[in-house]
Scaffold this motif. Structure first.
Motif, PDB file in Angstrom:
ATOM      1  N   ASP A  51       0.868  -1.175   0.000  1.00  0.00           N
ATOM      2  CA  ASP A  51       0.000   0.000   0.000  1.00  0.00           C
ATOM      3  C   ASP A  51       0.903   1.223   0.000  1.00  0.00           C
ATOM      4  N   ALA A  52       0.591   2.188  -0.861  1.00  0.00           N
ATOM      5  CA  ALA A  52       1.387   3.414  -0.933  1.00  0.00           C
ATOM      6  C   ALA A  52       0.810   4.466   0.008  1.00  0.00           C
ATOM      7  N   PHE A  53       1.695   5.217   0.658  1.00  0.00           N
ATOM      8  CA  PHE A  53       1.295   6.285   1.567  1.00  0.00           C
ATOM      9  C   PHE A  53       2.091   7.536   1.259  1.00  0.00           C
ATOM     10  N   LEU A  54       1.428   8.680   1.418  1.00  0.00           N
ATOM     11  CA  LEU A  54       2.075   9.974   1.274  1.00  0.00           C
ATOM     12  C   LEU A  54       1.951  10.718   2.592  1.00  0.00           C
ATOM     13  N   THR A  55       3.074  11.218   3.099  1.00  0.00           N
ATOM     14  CA  THR A  55       3.099  12.023   4.317  1.00  0.00           C
ATOM     15  C   THR A  55       3.499  13.435   3.939  1.00  0.00           C
ATOM     16  N   VAL A  56       2.754  14.410   4.450  1.00  0.00           N
ATOM     17  CA  VAL A  56       3.092  15.810   4.207  1.00  0.00           C
ATOM     18  C   VAL A  56       3.321  16.469   5.563  1.00  0.00           C
TER      19      VAL A  56
ATOM     20  N   LEU B 204      -4.656  18.847   1.544  1.00  0.00           N
ATOM     21  CA  LEU B 204      -4.179  18.984   2.922  1.00  0.00           C
ATOM     22  C   LEU B 204      -3.941  20.451   3.273  1.00  0.00           C
ATOM     23  N   MET B 205      -3.392  21.207   2.336  1.00  0.00           N
ATOM     24  CA  MET B 205      -3.162  22.629   2.580  1.00  0.00           C
ATOM     25  C   MET B 205      -4.487  23.351   2.829  1.00  0.00           C
ATOM     26  N   GLU B 206      -5.483  23.017   2.063  1.00  0.00           N
ATOM     27  CA  GLU B 206      -6.812  23.635   2.243  1.00  0.00           C
ATOM     28  C   GLU B 206      -7.379  23.282   3.615  1.00  0.00           C
ATOM     29  N   GLU B 207      -7.269  22.006   3.994  1.00  0.00           N
ATOM     30  CA  GLU B 207      -7.766  21.559   5.296  1.00  0.00           C
ATOM     31  C   GLU B 207      -7.105  22.312   6.447  1.00  0.00           C
TER      32      GLU B 207
END
Length: 148
Positions: free
Chosen positions: A99-104, A141-144
Motif C-alpha cells: 500500500d502506498a502512503f504519502l506524508t506531508v 491537505l493545505m486547504e484543510e
C-alpha cells in the motif's frame, strides 16, 4: 485536588479525570494498543498505585484518544495559520502490504523563532504516483489546514 481553567471558569478535576488524562498520552506516545487497559499486569500495577481508580475499557479509551488527537490537531492548525510562511515536505513509501502512503509535513518558524514541524497528514495513496496526483493531495491537505 487539581483545577482546570476553561474560558475563565475554574472547576475541580476529579482524580479519575486526572488519571484518564495521564493515560491517554501514555498510550499515544508509547504506541500502546487500546487493549493495554485490559492487561492483567497493567491493571495490577494501576491498582497498586491507586486502588480507587477504575481504568476505562478499551472501547472507552479509543474515543478518548481520538478526542485528544482532534484537540491537538486544532491547536496545531491555529499555530500554523498564525505564521506568515511555511515550507512543506513530502515523503512517499510503500508498506509491506504494497500500500502506498504519502506524508506531508509543514515546517515554520514560530513567534519565538523556534523551528517547528507539524504533520499535516498521512494519506493512503491509491492513485498513480504522478506529479498532478501528488499536487492534488498536497493541495487538499493545505486547504484543510488553512495554508495558502
Amino acid at each position: 485536588m487539581s483545577y482546570c481553567i476553561s474560558t475563565q471558569v475554574f472547576y475541580p478535576v476529579t482524580r479519575k479525570e486526572e488519571l484518564d488524562e495521564a493515560l491517554v498520552p501514555m498510550i499515544v506516545r508509547d504506541t500502546q494498543p487500546f487493549s493495554i487497559v485490559e492487561d492483567k499486569r497493567f491493571r495490577d500495577l494501576v491498582a497498586n498505585l491507586d486502588s480507587t481508580y477504575i481504568l476505562p475499557t478499551r472501547k472507552t479509551v479509543k474515543p478518548m484518544v481520538e478526542a485528544k488527537c482532534q484537540q491537538e490537531k486544532e491547536k496545531a492548525k491555529a499555530e500554523v495559520q498564525k505564521v506568515p510562511a511555511v515550507s512543506l515536505t513530502a515523503d512517499m513509501w510503500t508498506s509491506l502490504n504494497v500500500d502506498a502512503f504519502l506524508t506531508v509535513t509543514c515546517h515554520f518558524i514560530d513567534d519565538n523563532t523556534f523551528l517547528k514541524s507539524t504533520l499535516l497528514g498521512v494519506v493512503k495513496f491509491l492513485q498513480a504516483h504522478t506529479a498532478e496526483n501528488l499536487a492534488c493531495v498536497k493541495s487538499s491537505l493545505m486547504e484543510e489546514w488553512g495554508i495558502k
